[in-house]
Scaffold this motif. Structure first.
Motif, mmCIF file in Angstrom:
data_model
loop_
_atom_site.group_PDB
_atom_site.id
_atom_site.type_symbol
_atom_site.label_atom_id
_atom_site.label_comp_id
_atom_site.label_asym_id
_atom_site.label_seq_id
_atom_site.Cartn_x
_atom_site.Cartn_y
_atom_site.Cartn_z
ATOM 1 N N ARG A 184 0.827 -1.218 0.000
ATOM 2 C CA ARG A 184 0.000 0.000 0.000
ATOM 3 C C ARG A 184 0.852 1.255 0.000
ATOM 4 O O ARG A 184 0.512 2.236 -0.657
ATOM 5 C CB ARG A 184 -0.935 -0.008 1.200
ATOM 6 N N GLU A 239 2.294 1.638 -3.478
ATOM 7 C CA GLU A 239 1.225 2.092 -4.372
ATOM 8 C C GLU A 239 0.919 3.573 -4.124
ATOM 9 O O GLU A 239 0.635 4.309 -5.054
ATOM 10 C CB GLU A 239 -0.024 1.246 -4.117
ATOM 11 N N GLY A 240 0.996 3.989 -2.873
ATOM 12 C CA GLY A 240 0.701 5.373 -2.519
ATOM 13 C C GLY A 240 1.705 6.374 -3.068
ATOM 14 O O GLY A 240 1.407 7.559 -3.172
ATOM 15 N N GLN A 256 -4.138 8.502 -2.604
ATOM 16 C CA GLN A 256 -4.965 7.556 -1.863
ATOM 17 C C GLN A 256 -6.318 8.190 -1.557
ATOM 18 O O GLN A 256 -6.410 9.392 -1.302
ATOM 19 C CB GLN A 256 -4.284 7.175 -0.542
ATOM 20 N N ASP A 257 -7.340 7.371 -1.549
ATOM 21 C CA ASP A 257 -8.657 7.799 -1.121
ATOM 22 C C ASP A 257 -8.589 8.057 0.381
ATOM 23 O O ASP A 257 -8.149 7.180 1.132
ATOM 24 C CB ASP A 257 -9.677 6.704 -1.437
ATOM 25 N N LYS A 289 -10.201 5.342 2.520
ATOM 26 C CA LYS A 289 -9.434 4.096 2.499
ATOM 27 C C LYS A 289 -8.178 4.237 3.364
ATOM 28 O O LYS A 289 -7.818 3.307 4.084
ATOM 29 C CB LYS A 289 -9.046 3.744 1.062
ATOM 30 N N ALA A 290 -7.537 5.380 3.294
ATOM 31 C CA ALA A 290 -6.337 5.615 4.103
ATOM 32 C C ALA A 290 -6.683 5.599 5.586
ATOM 33 O O ALA A 290 -5.930 5.061 6.406
ATOM 34 C CB ALA A 290 -5.688 6.939 3.715
#
Length: 171
Positions: A93, A96-97, A102-103, A106-107
């Motif tokens: 993650r 990916e960030g 990031q949403d 979601k974070a």
């Protein structure tokens, strides 16, 4: 003068248009790779690796504490599996960030997982330093897009609008 990231940079006069977004520990040095950018990358890479190693030692001491407490092999195995899985997910993650925003929901939902897998986050930060300042590519793409949009908008608005001939209205 120190900014919110703790970097000592003298603020430049703000130019018209969008401004680059500062990165943690780098400020806006990522834009032109100046003001000690290379040393900051080396420092953050070494620092994140040192913190990951220190975190691994802390987890090892915790594991040894569980063995001394004789909680059983199931609990010991469970602790190892949970920390390994959380570290692997946190690494993925975090990596990916660095490439996309990031949403926020979601974070927020994964904060606990990221805290448990802190070693994975630190290792992702360390390995990303070999390529760029973590998040630099994303910020650069956003900044260049914003600059291009600003240039296109400002190019259409050249000249003084009050000096232009008035259009005839149909009435």
């Amino acid at each position: 003068m120190s900014d919110e990231n703790g970097t000592n940079e003298t603020p430049e006069p703000t130019a018209a248009g969008p401004q680059p977004e500062p990165l943690l520990a780098f400020g806006t040095t990522w834009l032109n790779h100046d003001n000690g950018y290379l040393w900051r990358r080396i420092g953050t890479g070494v620092g994140s690796l040192a913190l990951a190693v220190a975190g691994a030692f802390v987890l090892r001491f915790a594991y040894e504490g569980l063995q001394i407490a004789k909680v059983g092999s199931f609990v010991n195995l469970l602790v190892v599996v949970v920390f390994s899985a959380c570290s692997a997910i946190a690494f993925a993650r975090a990596w990916e960030g660095f490439g996309k925003r990031q949403d926020p929901e979601k974070a927020q939902a994964t904060k606990g997982l990221m805290a448990i897998g802190f070693i994975g986050v630190l290792l992702a930060f360390f390995f990303r330093n070999f390529l760029e300042a973590p998040g630099e590519k994303l910020r650069r793409a956003e900044y260049e897009t914003a600059r291009d949009q600003y240039e296109r908008r400002s190019a259409r608005r050249t000249g003084n609008p009050s000096g232009r001939p008035k259009k005839k209205r149909r009435g």
